[in-house]
Write an enzyme that holds these catalytic residues in place. Sequence first.
Site, short mmCIF file in Angstrom:
data_model
loop_
_atom_site.label_atom_id
_atom_site.label_comp_id
_atom_site.label_asym_id
_atom_site.label_seq_id
_atom_site.Cartn_x
_atom_site.Cartn_y
_atom_site.Cartn_z
N ARG A 154 -4.00 -10.40 4.44
CA ARG A 154 -4.35 -10.39 3.01
C ARG A 154 -3.19 -9.79 2.23
O ARG A 154 -2.88 -8.60 2.38
CB ARG A 154 -5.63 -9.58 2.79
CG ARG A 154 -6.15 -9.59 1.36
CD ARG A 154 -7.46 -8.81 1.27
NE ARG A 154 -8.00 -8.85 -0.10
CZ ARG A 154 -7.67 -7.99 -1.05
NH1 ARG A 154 -6.81 -7.00 -0.80
NH2 ARG A 154 -8.21 -8.10 -2.25
N LYS A 175 0.81 -1.22 0.00
CA LYS A 175 0.00 0.00 0.00
C LYS A 175 0.84 1.27 0.00
O LYS A 175 1.96 1.32 0.51
CB LYS A 175 -0.99 -0.02 1.16
CG LYS A 175 -2.07 -1.08 0.91
CD LYS A 175 -3.33 -0.89 1.68
CE LYS A 175 -4.40 -1.85 1.15
NZ LYS A 175 -5.57 -1.92 2.02
#
Length: 273
Positions: free
Chosen positions: A252, A217
């Site tokens: 995840r 991210k």
Amino acid sequence: MFDLLTHPLIMGILNVTPDSFSDGGKFSEIDSALAQAERMNSEGVDIIDIGGESTRPGAESVSVEEQIARVVPVILAIRKQLSATLPISIDTTLSAVARAALDAGATIINDISAGVQDSAILTLAADRKVPIILMHIKGQPENMQDAPFYKDVVNEVLIALQERIDAALAAGVAKQQIAIDPGIGFGKRRQDNLDLLANLDRFVATGYPVLLGTSRKRFMGSLCAVTEPAELVCATAATTALGVQQGVQMFRVHDVKENRQAADVAWAIKQAG
């Protein structure tokens, strides 16, 4: 399922989309998607999370029909050619997509809107007696990074998730079938993400299993002076190890092997302590 967790689980991301932020278009064909699923399985994945709609910042919504057309053939191929039992989660906010995916062989619902966008998804989870992951998001993917603001991000996200837990329970979802996700990067500033990561134990303390999704991210890139998401594998693994230490049960990720190693080593250290 979620009440039986005994060690950290790695959820491998399989985006069958043309526009996901890190791997868009790489696995949009059945052959490439199946090959990636086989690779993740060989690297020790516990769950494969399949999504037919990008949820990157600024992403536009995808129709029910298009999502179904993207995800169902891949789920069927995995069930036929790879494994009849490997857990598969469907990453969607729409009950019709989730229903089609479950019919094809998916076993978990992963809803980034936690039933806000389509409350029927909670009833579906209850009726099918399948686990559901409820994530926090401020706004929608297309606008979630338009100046999000919190006075106390940890408390506000905890309160919002408890409201969605209550909605799921009211819809008939069993408590042991619910997991939560603080939604790292979904309507959060960099400091918000860091505050959430520093307080993951408070989410664990709710008694519901926690899923952490930091993989590649952007906020980590800003810390590491990296612009390419694929270069953030080590950064992701660092958050996985820290998450294990705080009691997080599911992760995840795009990169299964590296995060499997990080989780296993961190888990062994935690057990020794």
